[in-house]
Design a protein around this motif. Structure first.
Motif, PDB file in Angstrom:
ATOM      1  N   UNK A   1      16.365  -8.826  27.211  1.00 37.16           N
ATOM      2  CA  UNK A   1      15.003  -9.029  26.753  1.00 37.16           C
ATOM      3  C   UNK A   1      14.905  -8.568  25.305  1.00 37.16           C
ATOM      4  N   UNK A   2      14.134  -9.251  24.490  1.00 38.36           N
ATOM      5  CA  UNK A   2      13.971  -8.901  23.078  1.00 38.36           C
ATOM      6  C   UNK A   2      12.833  -7.899  22.910  1.00 38.36           C
ATOM      7  N   UNK A   3      12.818  -6.913  23.787  1.00 40.66           N
ATOM      8  CA  UNK A   3      11.787  -5.876  23.794  1.00 40.66           C
ATOM      9  C   UNK A   3      10.390  -6.442  23.988  1.00 40.66           C
ATOM     10  N   UNK A   4      10.297  -7.579  24.664  1.00 42.96           N
ATOM     11  CA  UNK A   4       9.018  -8.087  25.105  1.00 42.96           C
ATOM     12  C   UNK A   4       8.359  -9.139  24.241  1.00 42.96           C
ATOM     13  N   UNK A   5       8.853  -9.396  23.045  1.00 45.21           N
ATOM     14  CA  UNK A   5       8.175 -10.329  22.132  1.00 45.21           C
ATOM     15  C   UNK A   5       8.097 -11.743  22.716  1.00 45.21           C
ATOM     16  N   UNK A   6       9.210 -12.246  23.274  1.00 48.99           N
ATOM     17  CA  UNK A   6       9.177 -13.607  23.823  1.00 48.99           C
ATOM     18  C   UNK A   6       8.273 -13.666  25.057  1.00 48.99           C
ATOM     19  N   UNK A   7       8.289 -12.615  25.859  1.00 54.22           N
ATOM     20  CA  UNK A   7       7.393 -12.585  27.018  1.00 54.22           C
ATOM     21  C   UNK A   7       5.939 -12.535  26.577  1.00 54.22           C
ATOM     22  N   UNK A   8       5.667 -11.794  25.519  1.00 51.76           N
ATOM     23  CA  UNK A   8       4.284 -11.709  25.028  1.00 51.76           C
ATOM     24  C   UNK A   8       3.832 -13.051  24.462  1.00 51.76           C
ATOM     25  N   UNK A   9       4.744 -13.762  23.799  1.00 52.74           N
ATOM     26  CA  UNK A   9       4.398 -15.116  23.320  1.00 52.74           C
ATOM     27  C   UNK A   9       4.044 -16.021  24.505  1.00 52.74           C
ATOM     28  N   UNK A  10       4.851 -15.924  25.577  1.00 55.45           N
ATOM     29  CA  UNK A  10       4.562 -16.722  26.768  1.00 55.45           C
ATOM     30  C   UNK A  10       3.217 -16.332  27.361  1.00 55.45           C
ATOM     31  N   UNK A  11       2.927 -15.031  27.366  1.00 56.35           N
ATOM     32  CA  UNK A  11       1.645 -14.561  27.882  1.00 56.35           C
ATOM     33  C   UNK A  11       0.499 -15.138  27.049  1.00 56.35           C
ATOM     34  N   UNK A  12       0.659 -15.136  25.742  1.00 60.39           N
ATOM     35  CA  UNK A  12      -0.378 -15.681  24.869  1.00 60.39           C
ATOM     36  C   UNK A  12      -0.588 -17.175  25.101  1.00 60.39           C
ATOM     37  N   UNK A  13       0.458 -17.851  25.537  1.00 56.58           N
ATOM     38  CA  UNK A  13       0.373 -19.287  25.834  1.00 56.58           C
ATOM     39  C   UNK A  13      -0.163 -19.555  27.235  1.00 56.58           C
ATOM     40  N   UNK A  14      -0.464 -18.492  27.998  1.00 58.52           N
ATOM     41  CA  UNK A  14      -1.100 -18.667  29.292  1.00 58.52           C
ATOM     42  C   UNK A  14      -0.277 -18.290  30.502  1.00 58.52           C
ATOM     43  N   UNK A  15       0.954 -17.850  30.328  1.00 57.33           N
ATOM     44  CA  UNK A  15       1.817 -17.476  31.441  1.00 57.33           C
ATOM     45  C   UNK A  15       1.527 -16.021  31.839  1.00 57.33           C
ATOM     46  N   UNK A  16       0.706 -15.825  32.870  1.00 57.16           N
ATOM     47  CA  UNK A  16       0.302 -14.487  33.309  1.00 57.16           C
ATOM     48  C   UNK A  16       1.485 -13.653  33.807  1.00 57.16           C
ATOM     49  N   UNK A  17       2.495 -14.302  34.377  1.00 59.93           N
ATOM     50  CA  UNK A  17       3.646 -13.555  34.896  1.00 59.93           C
ATOM     51  C   UNK A  17       4.451 -12.902  33.773  1.00 59.93           C
ATOM     52  N   UNK A  18       4.326 -13.404  32.569  1.00 57.59           N
ATOM     53  CA  UNK A  18       5.058 -12.839  31.438  1.00 57.59           C
ATOM     54  C   UNK A  18       4.591 -11.409  31.146  1.00 57.59           C
TER      55      UNK A  18
ATOM     56  N   UNK B   1      -4.735  -2.688  25.429  1.00 57.85           N
ATOM     57  CA  UNK B   1      -4.974  -3.128  24.054  1.00 57.85           C
ATOM     58  C   UNK B   1      -4.291  -4.466  23.785  1.00 57.85           C
ATOM     59  N   UNK B   2      -3.118  -4.685  24.385  1.00 51.16           N
ATOM     60  CA  UNK B   2      -2.421  -5.974  24.229  1.00 51.16           C
ATOM     61  C   UNK B   2      -3.221  -7.120  24.835  1.00 51.16           C
ATOM     62  N   UNK B   3      -3.920  -6.828  25.915  1.00 49.82           N
ATOM     63  CA  UNK B   3      -4.695  -7.870  26.593  1.00 49.82           C
ATOM     64  C   UNK B   3      -6.011  -8.131  25.863  1.00 49.82           C
ATOM     65  N   UNK B   4      -6.701  -7.055  25.495  1.00 49.89           N
ATOM     66  CA  UNK B   4      -8.027  -7.179  24.900  1.00 49.89           C
ATOM     67  C   UNK B   4      -7.959  -7.630  23.443  1.00 49.89           C
ATOM     68  N   UNK B   5      -7.028  -7.067  22.692  1.00 50.87           N
ATOM     69  CA  UNK B   5      -6.929  -7.361  21.259  1.00 50.87           C
ATOM     70  C   UNK B   5      -5.634  -8.113  20.966  1.00 50.87           C
ATOM     71  N   UNK B   6      -5.572  -9.329  21.425  1.00 51.67           N
ATOM     72  CA  UNK B   6      -4.351 -10.125  21.315  1.00 51.67           C
ATOM     73  C   UNK B   6      -3.941 -10.370  19.868  1.00 51.67           C
TER      74      UNK B   6
END
Length: 183
Positions: free
Chosen positions: A1-18, A54-59
């Motif tokens: 894992x790249x310390x979460x950056x790619x997962x966070x990008x996926x989350x921002x695109x709508x993937x809740x499991x990320x 904070x990641x969720x509220x202040x994307x």
């Protein structure tokens, strides 16, 4: 894992499991790091949850210029210091309380020796200044780079390098002859 950056990008695109992936990967590490400041695991968990919230509220705040792990550690440190400002307490937890990892195949003698080494290192660490303890934790336990540790501690890379050098030098002095074997 790249310390979460790619997962966070996926989350921002709508993937809740990320976001669950990010939580699984970084939550315990963040709690352990915050606990080094607040010396209260329950408060550390609350602060870590607040940082993840904070990641969720202040994307828009996370800009991908640093790793997500570094960003979360920066948030966690800031919030831990705010917590301490209100509580006026700064103690560090003993490492042997935080890392209960006994391997069943080891002999009793090996376990006793390992426990003695942990105690000696913990005692030596407790004699260091707060900044020295934190830099050792970030570099050796969290395996952050010097640049990432500098961002978390709000120092430059050279200050981190000097702080770590002085911390290791002090540990060798405190531990004496045993210091060379333990470090």
């Amino acid at each position: 894992m790249d310390n979460g950056a790619s997962s966070y990008r996926r989350y921002l695109e709508g993937d809740e499991s990320a976001f669950d992936e990010i939580m699984r990967e970084l939550f315990d590490k963040l709690v352990f790091f915050i606990d080094r400041y607040v010396h209260d695991v329950h408060a550390a968990e609350d602060i870590a949850i607040d940082a993840f919230s904070d990641l969720v509220v202040n994307k828009h705040r996370y800009n991908f210029k640093v790793t997500l792990k570094t960003y979360l550690f920066m948030l966690g440190r800031s919030r831990a210091l705010n917590y301490l400002k209100h509580r006026r307490v700064l103690d560090f937890v003993e490492l042997d309380e935080s890392h209960p990892s006994l391997i069943e195949q080891e002999s009793l003698e090996e376990l006793v020796l390992a426990d003695e080494r942990k105690r000696a290192v913990n005692k030596a660490l407790s004699a260091l200044s707060d900044d020295m303890r934190v830099v050792i934790h970030l570099i050796y336990f969290e395996e952050l780079s010097y640049e990432e540790a500098a961002k978390v501690m709000k120092k430059n890379r050279k200050q981190i390098d000097n702080l770590l050098y002085r911390a290791k030098k002090e540990l060798r002095i405190i531990l004496g002859e045993d210091g060379e074997r333990l470090l």
